[in-house]
Design an enzyme around this catalytic site. Structure first.
Site, PDB file in Angstrom:
ATOM      1  CD  GLU A 253      46.361 -20.472  22.967  1.00 20.98           C
ATOM      2  OE1 GLU A 253      46.733 -20.269  21.807  1.00 20.98           O
ATOM      3  OE2 GLU A 253      46.166 -19.552  23.799  1.00 20.98           O
ATOM      4  CE  LYS A 255      41.385 -16.413  31.525  1.00 15.85           C
ATOM      5  NZ  LYS A 255      42.385 -15.711  32.315  1.00 15.85           N
ATOM      6  NE  ARG A 260      47.132 -11.010  26.171  1.00 18.05           N
ATOM      7  CZ  ARG A 260      45.897 -10.841  25.694  1.00 18.05           C
ATOM      8  NH1 ARG A 260      44.890 -10.579  26.513  1.00 18.05           N
ATOM      9  NH2 ARG A 260      45.670 -10.938  24.402  1.00 18.05           N
ATOM     10  NE  ARG A 275      43.282  -6.040  29.805  1.00 17.92           N
ATOM     11  CZ  ARG A 275      42.265  -6.845  30.022  1.00 17.92           C
ATOM     12  NH1 ARG A 275      42.483  -8.053  30.495  1.00 17.92           N
ATOM     13  NH2 ARG A 275      41.031  -6.470  29.782  1.00 17.92           N
ATOM     14  CD  GLU A 304      48.083 -14.135  30.861  1.00 17.69           C
ATOM     15  OE1 GLU A 304      48.315 -14.201  32.080  1.00 17.69           O
ATOM     16  OE2 GLU A 304      47.134 -13.498  30.378  1.00 17.69           O
ATOM     17  CG  PHE A 344      48.971 -16.589  24.391  1.00 18.89           C
ATOM     18  CD1 PHE A 344      48.294 -15.726  23.545  1.00 18.89           C
ATOM     19  CD2 PHE A 344      49.076 -16.263  25.736  1.00 18.89           C
ATOM     20  CE1 PHE A 344      47.741 -14.553  24.022  1.00 18.89           C
ATOM     21  CE2 PHE A 344      48.533 -15.087  26.227  1.00 18.89           C
ATOM     22  CZ  PHE A 344      47.851 -14.226  25.366  1.00 18.89           C
ATOM     23  NE  ARG A 418      35.827  -7.852  27.257  1.00 20.52           N
ATOM     24  CZ  ARG A 418      36.766  -8.227  28.134  1.00 20.52           C
ATOM     25  NH1 ARG A 418      37.001  -9.515  28.328  1.00 20.52           N
ATOM     26  NH2 ARG A 418      37.454  -7.321  28.807  1.00 20.52           N
ATOM     27  CE  LYS A 424      36.709 -13.739  30.708  1.00 14.34           C
ATOM     28  NZ  LYS A 424      37.275 -12.568  31.398  1.00 14.34           N
TER      29      LYS A 424
END
EC number: 6.5.1.1
Length: 554
Positions: A253, A255, A260, A275, A304, A344, A418, A424
């Protein structure tokens, strides 16, 4: 439970150094909590409200100092309290050092509680909620009155932990993992069941109550709730080769250089959360309009928000933050800076939770919510070819985006995690999100402006310094930052300023070096200021563990 009993237990927990002993102490606290379980699950972490609520006490350090000073007696001022803080270094120790109970404030309980009975946990929770609801003209004075009344009913030990709780500085070694493990142990349910329920509810207090009252079967019924945000799934840095080696093929995708946002739509009305789970519905009316005019069924989306120019091309991240921060005259801000939603991921659709579904399945559901020609949902490509992925990255960069995201197409959505399933890839040098814990006044014509800032990262029991930054900040930004930090000044010694941890800087650097000059054991070489992370709190800043990993991987 009386607040004195909680304070005694908090003191005992703080005295422990072993994680197992801390967990056992919290387990015992939960078993003894009775009807206060939900509240204590928050208080022991230093929270007044559940993590998903955007409410705050809106109490700065100075108001707390004023309340302590009034409860301490006529001969004590807020400046005296601040000076004692400089000597003792911690607000709990300062509050505990005064004889607050029995002062003239006992007659003022109309604002702060009720009578001369022992302060209970339930009563304190009610009073703090009342304090948070105070608004408008004279609100600061009313907040001080409420705190004054509460401090006046506290023993030294109680006062110390009340001050910490009010300023979100509990720091007794209890984090979310401790509360999770303690709830599981206290009520004999699997840790995994507690963690799963917390992931979908973001409410440790409620989950602890369900674990106690309904057991494992009850925890299994805890689901996502529209209007109650959950933590965002996060990504780590990675490479195309590494992703393909681990997954065989990758979901790719763009970035986006945006902020967010989590979209909650109940079938009629849309609400937006940042976020940090703060509600940002009002500042982003065009996103709300897009969602409400497009979706037909309830949904929770991850995405986003990107600022765009008149031609639809992306604008820098700071332009998005201007919109997020705007509370007044939103219409004018909308005219100045337009924003667009790129969704997304789909966490919930038409009554079905999708967290456990594979990414590929979730994205299919996401696409099904919008017309085929819609530009609201983000495109996703599946590829096992490194050259093709690199070509997609080049397209993203040419379009003004940050780079690409690489995702495991078979992975579930893990709120707050995470991990290796999202990676990323950006051409930029890695950055750190650091908490600002100190500063230094400038010299000469800039003597009244903060000119250098102390950077820290999270540790298990607080923060550890990694350097100071002054490079990359314009004079105009220094003026703005000085005004921003003024409410958080804890103490001053000459040009040196100690700040309450409240603001997060994104910082670039050339290298991370081992160093004994800073508490972390590391120093950032040539740090430079990039931006204020408006979308982050100190709790979500980078950790010492990440600094260690980055240092090892250089």
């Amino acid at each position: 439970m009386e607040f004195a009993a909680f304070a005694d237990r908090a003191e005992a927990i703080e005295s422990e150094s072993a994680d197992t002993a801390i967990t056992e102490a919290v387990t015992d606290l939960f078993r003894a909590s009775g009807s206060d379980l939900s509240t204590l699950a928050r208080f022991v972490q230093g929270r007044v409200f559940p993590a998903y609520e955007s409410r705050t006490l809106d109490i700065g350090p100075r108001l707390c100092y004023e309340a302590i000073a009034r409860a301490a007696g006529q001969n004590v001022s807020a400046d005296d309290v601040e000076q004692r803080l400089a000597d003792l270094g911690e607000i709990g120790a300062v509050a505990a050092s005064y004889d607050l109970g029995g002062q003239q404030g006992l007659a003022a309980f109309g604002a702060g509680g009720g009578g001369d009975d022992a302060l209970t946990v339930a009563e304190l929770d009610d009073e703090l909620r009342n304090l948070a609801a105070v608004d408008g003209s004279g609100s600061q004075g009313t907040k001080v009155d409420i705190l004054f009344g509460l401090f006046s009913r506290c023993s030294s030990t109680e006062a110390g932990y009340l001050a910490r709780l009010v300023l979100s500085e509990m720091r007794i070694g209890v984090g979310e993992g401790t509360v999770r493990d303690a709830a599981a142990a206290a009520f004999d349910v699997p840790v995994e069941a507690v963690e799963r329920a917390v992931q979908v509810s973001n409410d440790y207090g409620m989950v602890a109550e369900v674990a106690r009252d309904e057991g494992e079967s009850g925890l299994a019924t805890v689901t996502l709730e529209i209007g109650r945000p959950v933590q965002a799934m996060l990504a780590q840095a990675g490479t195309v080769a590494g992703a393909l080696e681990d997954w065989d093929r990758a979901a790719v995708e763009w970035k986006y250089d945006g902020a967010r946002v989590q979209v909650h739509f109940d079938g009629e009305d849309a609400r937006l959360f940042s976020r940090n789970m703060e509600e940002v519905t009002d500042p982003l009316p065009e996103v709300v309009e897009t969602v409400e005019s497009t979706l037909d069924a309830p949904a929770i989306l991850d995405g986003e928000v990107v600022a765009v120019d008149d031609g639809g091309d992306p604008l820098p991240f700071q332009e998005v933050l201007r919109r997020f921060r705007r509370k007044h005259d939103v219409a004018a801000a909308r005219e100045d800076v337009a924003v667009r939603l790129h969704a997304f991921d789909c966490l919930h659709a038409a009554g079905e939770d999708l967290l456990d579904a594979a990414l590929e399945t979730r994205h299919d559901r996401l696409e099904s919510l919008f017309p085929a020609d819609s530009d609201v949902f983000s495109q996703m490509w599946l590829s096992d070819d490194a050259e093709e992925i690199e070509s997609l990255e080049a397209e993203a960069l040419a379009a003004g985006q940050e780079g690409i995201m690489l995702k495991d197409p078979t992975a579930a959505y893990s709120p707050g995690k995470r991990g290796k399933h999202w990676r990323k890839r950006k051409p930029d040098v890695e950055t750190l999100d650091c908490v600002v814990t100190g500063a230094e006044w400038g010299e000469g014509r800039r003597a009244n402006v903060l000119g250098s800032f102390e950077l820290s990262v999270r540790t298990d029991d607080g923060y550890a310094t990694v350097g100071n930054v002054a490079t990359g900040i314009t004079d105009e930004e220094l003026d703005d930052l000085t005004e921003r930090f003024e409410p958080y000044i804890r103490s001053e010694d000459g040009r040196d300023v100690v700040l309450d941890p409240a603001v997060v800087f994104e910082v670039g650097y050339e290298e991370i070096q081992a160093s004994q000059s800073y508490a972390s054991g590391y120093a950032l070489r040539f740090p430079r200021f990039l931006s204020v992370r408006e979308d982050k709190t100190p709790d979500s800043a980078d950790s010492l563990a990440r600094v260690e990993r980055l240092a090892e991987s250089q």
